[in-house]
Enzyme design. Structure first.
Site, mmCIF file in Angstrom:
data_model
loop_
_atom_site.group_PDB
_atom_site.id
_atom_site.type_symbol
_atom_site.label_atom_id
_atom_site.label_comp_id
_atom_site.label_asym_id
_atom_site.label_seq_id
_atom_site.Cartn_x
_atom_site.Cartn_y
_atom_site.Cartn_z
ATOM 1 N N GLY A 31 0.814 -1.216 0.000
ATOM 2 C CA GLY A 31 0.000 0.000 0.000
ATOM 3 C C GLY A 31 0.845 1.262 0.000
ATOM 4 O O GLY A 31 2.025 1.230 -0.343
ATOM 5 N N HIS A 34 2.125 4.621 -5.046
ATOM 6 C CA HIS A 34 2.667 5.761 -5.797
ATOM 7 C C HIS A 34 2.783 5.350 -7.267
ATOM 8 O O HIS A 34 2.375 4.227 -7.635
ATOM 9 C CB HIS A 34 4.019 6.198 -5.205
ATOM 10 C CG HIS A 34 4.994 5.080 -5.026
ATOM 11 N ND1 HIS A 34 5.476 4.323 -6.074
ATOM 12 C CD2 HIS A 34 5.573 4.564 -3.905
ATOM 13 C CE1 HIS A 34 6.322 3.418 -5.622
ATOM 14 N NE2 HIS A 34 6.391 3.521 -4.302
ATOM 15 N N HIS A 37 4.153 1.838 -8.072
ATOM 16 C CA HIS A 37 3.169 0.758 -7.959
ATOM 17 C C HIS A 37 2.210 0.779 -9.155
ATOM 18 O O HIS A 37 1.873 -0.263 -9.712
ATOM 19 C CB HIS A 37 2.321 0.931 -6.697
ATOM 20 C CG HIS A 37 3.066 0.826 -5.397
ATOM 21 N ND1 HIS A 37 3.243 1.898 -4.559
ATOM 22 C CD2 HIS A 37 3.660 -0.227 -4.789
ATOM 23 C CE1 HIS A 37 3.903 1.509 -3.490
ATOM 24 N NE2 HIS A 37 4.181 0.236 -3.586
ATOM 25 N N GLN A 148 11.416 -3.939 -10.281
ATOM 26 C CA GLN A 148 12.883 -4.049 -10.296
ATOM 27 C C GLN A 148 13.507 -3.177 -9.201
ATOM 28 O O GLN A 148 14.643 -3.392 -8.798
ATOM 29 C CB GLN A 148 13.377 -3.641 -11.691
ATOM 30 C CG GLN A 148 14.874 -3.571 -11.872
ATOM 31 C CD GLN A 148 15.556 -4.917 -11.678
ATOM 32 O OE1 GLN A 148 14.934 -5.963 -11.835
ATOM 33 N NE2 GLN A 148 16.833 -4.889 -11.317
ATOM 34 N N ASP A 150 13.018 -3.390 -6.152
ATOM 35 C CA ASP A 150 13.439 -4.349 -5.134
ATOM 36 C C ASP A 150 14.066 -5.542 -5.858
ATOM 37 O O ASP A 150 13.477 -6.629 -5.938
ATOM 38 C CB ASP A 150 12.237 -4.764 -4.288
ATOM 39 C CG ASP A 150 11.668 -3.586 -3.516
ATOM 40 O OD1 ASP A 150 12.137 -3.331 -2.410
ATOM 41 O OD2 ASP A 150 10.779 -2.889 -4.057
ATOM 42 N N VAL A 176 10.401 3.326 -11.409
ATOM 43 C CA VAL A 176 9.864 4.667 -11.691
ATOM 44 C C VAL A 176 10.537 5.649 -10.738
ATOM 45 O O VAL A 176 10.679 5.376 -9.540
ATOM 46 C CB VAL A 176 8.333 4.699 -11.523
ATOM 47 C CG1 VAL A 176 7.785 6.099 -11.746
ATOM 48 C CG2 VAL A 176 7.683 3.710 -12.487
ATOM 49 N N LEU A 184 11.024 6.219 -6.682
ATOM 50 C CA LEU A 184 9.820 6.365 -5.858
ATOM 51 C C LEU A 184 9.788 5.258 -4.814
ATOM 52 O O LEU A 184 10.117 4.111 -5.097
ATOM 53 C CB LEU A 184 8.558 6.289 -6.719
ATOM 54 C CG LEU A 184 8.342 7.378 -7.754
ATOM 55 C CD1 LEU A 184 6.933 7.273 -8.328
ATOM 56 C CD2 LEU A 184 8.555 8.761 -7.186
HETATM 57 P P1 AMP Z 1 5.949 -2.332 -1.671
HETATM 58 O O1 AMP Z 1 4.585 -1.754 -1.507
HETATM 59 O O2 AMP Z 1 7.051 -1.415 -1.274
HETATM 60 O O3 AMP Z 1 6.069 -3.727 -1.106
HETATM 61 O O4 AMP Z 1 6.135 -2.513 -3.224
HETATM 62 C C1 AMP Z 1 5.211 -3.255 -3.988
HETATM 63 C C2 AMP Z 1 5.789 -3.481 -5.364
HETATM 64 O O5 AMP Z 1 6.024 -2.218 -5.989
HETATM 65 C C3 AMP Z 1 7.141 -4.207 -5.296
HETATM 66 O O6 AMP Z 1 7.188 -5.189 -6.323
HETATM 67 C C4 AMP Z 1 8.120 -3.090 -5.538
HETATM 68 O O7 AMP Z 1 9.320 -3.527 -6.141
HETATM 69 C C5 AMP Z 1 7.340 -2.184 -6.483
HETATM 70 N N1 AMP Z 1 7.888 -0.821 -6.468
HETATM 71 C C6 AMP Z 1 8.192 -0.070 -5.369
HETATM 72 N N2 AMP Z 1 8.742 1.104 -5.751
HETATM 73 C C7 AMP Z 1 8.788 1.096 -7.105
HETATM 74 C C8 AMP Z 1 9.254 2.029 -8.090
HETATM 75 N N3 AMP Z 1 9.794 3.194 -7.761
HETATM 76 N N4 AMP Z 1 9.140 1.686 -9.403
HETATM 77 C C9 AMP Z 1 8.587 0.488 -9.756
HETATM 78 N N5 AMP Z 1 8.129 -0.436 -8.877
HETATM 79 C C10 AMP Z 1 8.235 -0.126 -7.574
#
Ligand code: AMP
Length: 283
Positions: A31, A34, A37, A148, A150, A176, A184
């Site tokens: 959640g 941004h 996501h 990517q 992570d 992104v 982000l």
């Molecule tokens: P999180 O909510 O941080 O667990 O992220 C959920 C998914 O969004 C994960 O697969 C992250 O790698 C991806 N994600 C987080 N930040 C970015 C970003 N800046 N650009 C692309 N994907 C992202």
């Protein structure tokens, strides 16, 4: 229409009514959505006829001194974004829906989860692999989309899918960034003004190494030194690691060969921990 699902039984009932010819894509998130996501949501929509996002701040992947309790949870705003993006369903389980008090079975990957973030966040990838396998078993998607951003998480999940013979395609979405290069992250909101101004140095360090790589440098130590030097000039940034590793085994490499390499950085700005990376390709 976007269906809100809170229990495993509701997800299974939803999944059962998807026509058998349709591909289902899952996008797991914590959640505080941004544009990073949302780019994964668009990718999911391009790759599958039916899309489901999960929002779950997974306690199992947070260390005892990490930011679990203060992790942002703007749930209504997140749901509005997913509706506007045309996502078909959102899975929002309460913690006790996924983890009974006496849960005692976990997924432990024993190689690619050890270096980098695994070395400084013990138990983190055990938490990630466990929740992702649970989400895969609950949703039974045909494909799942990960960022990517992570990179090590992608490698751990891909390894789990291979080793445990899961019938799920893993799709990676590009990183992104803000206009100044900062990747982000839901954690960027924690940054104070001065730290926010300093943060793009992380991307700049990757860019400097990328330029040297594209100029023909293949020695990993030389490239890492270029990246580290950029961050050493920024006193607000406390470097945790800046490493060059094999993109699939995540082993340290001396020379970048045909497989390319992952340039991976983690750093603290104040109490906020940020990660970023660059995937170097030779072809
Ligand atoms: P999180 O909510 O941080 O667990 O992220 C959920 C998914 O969004 C994960 O697969 C992250 O790698 C991806 N994600 C987080 N930040 C970015 C970003 N800046 N650009 C692309 N994907 C992202």
């Amino acid at each position: 229409m976007t269906t809100i699902l809170r229990t495993i039984a509701e997800v299974r009932a939803w999944r059962d009514q998807v026509p058998s010819g349709e591909r289902v894509a899952l996008v797991p998130t914590m959640g505080a959505l941004h544009a990073g996501h949302m780019s994964l949501m668009e990718l999911a929509r391009r790759r599958a006829g039916v899309t489901i996002a999960s929002i779950f701040v997974n306690p199992l992947q947070f260390g005892p001194s990490e930011d679990l309790s203060k992790y942002p949870r703007p749930v209504e705003h997140d749901i509005a974004l997913l509706k506007a993006a045309g996502i078909d369903a959102v899975f929002l389980p309460p913690v006790d829906e996924l983890y009974p008090d006496d849960a005692s079975t976990f997924v432990v990957e024993e190689s690619v989860s050890l270096p980098l973030c695994g070395a400084v966040r013990p138990g983190h990838f055990r938490g990630v692999a466990t929740v992702v396998l649970k989400l895969f078993n609950i949703v039974t998607p045909d494909l799942a989309v990960f960022g990517q951003k992570d990179a090590q998480q992608c490698v751990v999940i891909e390894r789990m899918v291979r080793d445990l013979n899961l019938r799920i395609d893993i799709v990676r979405g590009l990183i992104v960034r803000e206009p100044d290069g900062l990747a982000l992250s839901s954690r960027n909101i924690y940054l104070g003004e001065a730290d926010r101004r300093a943060a793009p140095a992380i991307f700049a360090s990757l860019e400097a190494a990328r330029r040297a790589f594209e100029g023909g440098e293949r020695n990993a130590d030389a490239l890492a030194a270029i990246g580290r030097a950029i961050l050493a000039a920024e006193p607000r940034i406390k470097l945790q690691y800046w490493e060059i590793r094999h993109p699939e085994s995540l082993e340290l490499i001396e020379t970048i060969g045909p497989a390319g390499a992952l340039f991976a950085v983690a750093a603290h700005l104040g109490a906020t921990r940020l990660i970023d990376n660059y995937l170097a390709r030779t072809a």
